[in-house]
Motif scaffolding. Structure first.
Motif, short mmCIF file in Angstrom:
data_model
loop_
_atom_site.label_atom_id
_atom_site.label_comp_id
_atom_site.label_asym_id
_atom_site.label_seq_id
_atom_site.Cartn_x
_atom_site.Cartn_y
_atom_site.Cartn_z
N ASP A 129 -0.85 9.67 -3.87
CA ASP A 129 -1.47 8.36 -4.05
C ASP A 129 -1.37 7.87 -5.51
N THR B 90 13.16 6.31 -2.59
CA THR B 90 11.99 6.45 -1.73
C THR B 90 11.94 7.86 -1.16
N ARG C 112 9.62 10.07 1.50
CA ARG C 112 8.55 10.08 2.51
C ARG C 112 7.67 8.83 2.42
N GLY C 113 8.31 7.70 2.23
CA GLY C 113 7.61 6.43 2.19
C GLY C 113 7.09 6.04 0.83
N LEU C 114 7.09 6.96 -0.14
CA LEU C 114 6.63 6.64 -1.50
C LEU C 114 7.79 6.05 -2.29
N VAL D 111 0.28 11.23 1.05
CA VAL D 111 1.61 11.82 0.94
C VAL D 111 1.77 12.49 -0.44
N GLU E 254 0.84 -1.19 0.00
CA GLU E 254 0.00 0.00 0.00
C GLU E 254 0.87 1.25 0.00
N PRO E 255 0.73 2.17 -0.96
CA PRO E 255 1.48 3.42 -0.91
C PRO E 255 0.99 4.27 0.26
N PRO E 256 1.85 5.13 0.80
CA PRO E 256 1.44 5.94 1.94
C PRO E 256 0.30 6.88 1.56
N ASP F 91 5.66 2.10 -5.76
CA ASP F 91 4.32 2.69 -5.73
C ASP F 91 4.08 3.56 -6.96
#
Length: 368
Positions: free
Chosen positions: A319, A187, A189-191, A62, A57-59, A238
């Motif tokens: 997203d 990556t 910020r989590g993406l 963000v 799952e992508p963050p 993502d």
């Protein structure tokens, strides 16, 4: 200050990632099996639209800002800009730095060796080109173009070695097929972002393409291999971006060949497709859920061309969707640097892009 620190951290991570993904010990290319990334903290998520397999799952929510620019090399009048790599990109550099990830096309071999190939134009640059790119805030570059082998496979090998030495990420060409089609992974910020480079330029394509036993460029002329590369990237990230080298020189409308391949990339799972090569600006829009921009023109350029219009495309992604797009118009100046324009000059370029958009076959707005 916070943005500068974040960009420096991203650049360091990006350089390390490129070395892991694209190059093995001693500068040799590593195939996908050897370079598969380990994503920490990933949890099972939705099904990939391209493969039907589960993807993390992508963050949620963000936002990541991406910047793209066109063709760059350091030869002729632009070679002297490397006398001071920190200032090589001039007034456009703050625009390049003001993004989380900035990408462009490096239209040159980085070498002082090799044999000129049977073609009209030959570009090469010293190793300080990578210092100039890093100083300007460019995080990685595509080398999938019709000049990376201007000085043969010796020139390409030297380019890959110089990038490794500089810990600078390059993508779109490599020491074999797997390396050429491998994505650059980073990556923010989590993406998780995967970036591929490919060329659709016909000149010398047959002899310049990468094979299982030969170095070269990731070519669009093997559509099955190209689609497979996108699907593989889709399973690892993502957000999937493809940086293309394509188009008809001087033509501000995409060819049928470009439009067909853009659709193939979209169907394979690409979220963003951008390109350059035509020496003039083309326009962009949406192809289903994929954002496509067909041509970013020349950026830092050695001499005359079809057009001096240039600029930086910035996209905000949330997203996996492009939720905002902006174009910062510029013009290629007398010393080859792209300079931001304002007033009448800015509006002229924006109007030109609006006109060019009509022939793209792309939607002006994303369908929700």
């Amino acid at each position: 200050m916070g943005r500068v620190i974040r960009r420096r951290a991203l650049t360091s991570l990006a350089a390390l990632t490129a070395i892991v993904v694209g190059l093995g010990p001693g500068g040799c290319a590593a195939g996908p099996a050897a370079s598969a990334p380990v994503w920490h903290g990933a949890t099972p998520g939705p099904t990939s639209r391209a493969t039907g397999t589960a993807t993390p799952e992508p963050p949620a929510g963000v936002e990541v800002r991406l910047a793209f620019a066109g063709d760059v090399h350091f030869t002729g009048r632009t070679l002297r800009l490397l006398d001071d790599p920190e200032t090589a990109f001039g007034a456009i550099a703050p625009t390049l730095r003001d993004a989380d990830v900035t990408l462009l096309n490096l239209e040159t071999a980085v070498t002082d060796r090799g044999t000129p190939q049977p073609k009209t134009y030959h570009f090469r640059a010293p190793k300080t080109a990578f210092a100039a790119l890093r100083a300007a805030g460019v995080d990685a570059v595509s080398i999938a173009n019709n000049h990376i082998l201007d000085y043969g496979r010796q020139g390409l090998s030297d380019t890959l070695d110089a990038a490794r030495e500089a810990r600078y990420p390059v993508f779109g060409a490599g020491r074999d097929t797997d390396a050429a089609y491998a994505p650059w992974l980073t990556t923010v910020r989590g993406l998780r972002i995967a970036v591929l480079g490919m060329s659709q330029v016909h000149d010398l394509a047959g002899s310049w393409r990468a094979t299982d036993t030969r170095s070269g460029v990731a070519m669009a002329f093997d559509p099955a291999r190209a689609a497979a590369a996108v699907r593989s990237a889709r399973e690892q990230a993502d957000l999937v971006i493809v940086f293309m080298h394509w188009g008809v020189e001087g033509n501000s409308c995409p060819s049928g060949e470009m439009r067909t391949f853009a659709r193939r990339l979209s169907e394979a799972g690409a979220d963003i497709v951008v390109g350059a090569h035509a020496h003039t600006l083309l326009a962009g829009g949406w192809l289903g859920q994929t954002y496509v921009h067909y041509g970013l023109g020349n950026f830092l350029w050695y001499g005359s061309s079809h057009s001096t219009d240039s600029g930086v495309l910035t996209l905000t992604v949330r997203d996996r969707a492009v939720v905002d797009r902006r174009f910062v118009p510029a013009t290629v100046s007398g010393n080859g640097q792209p300079v931001p324009v304002t007033g009448v000059g800015k509006q002229r370029i924006l109007d030109k892009l609006a006109t060019a958009q009509r022939c793209t076959g792309l939607a002006a707005q994303r369908l929700s």
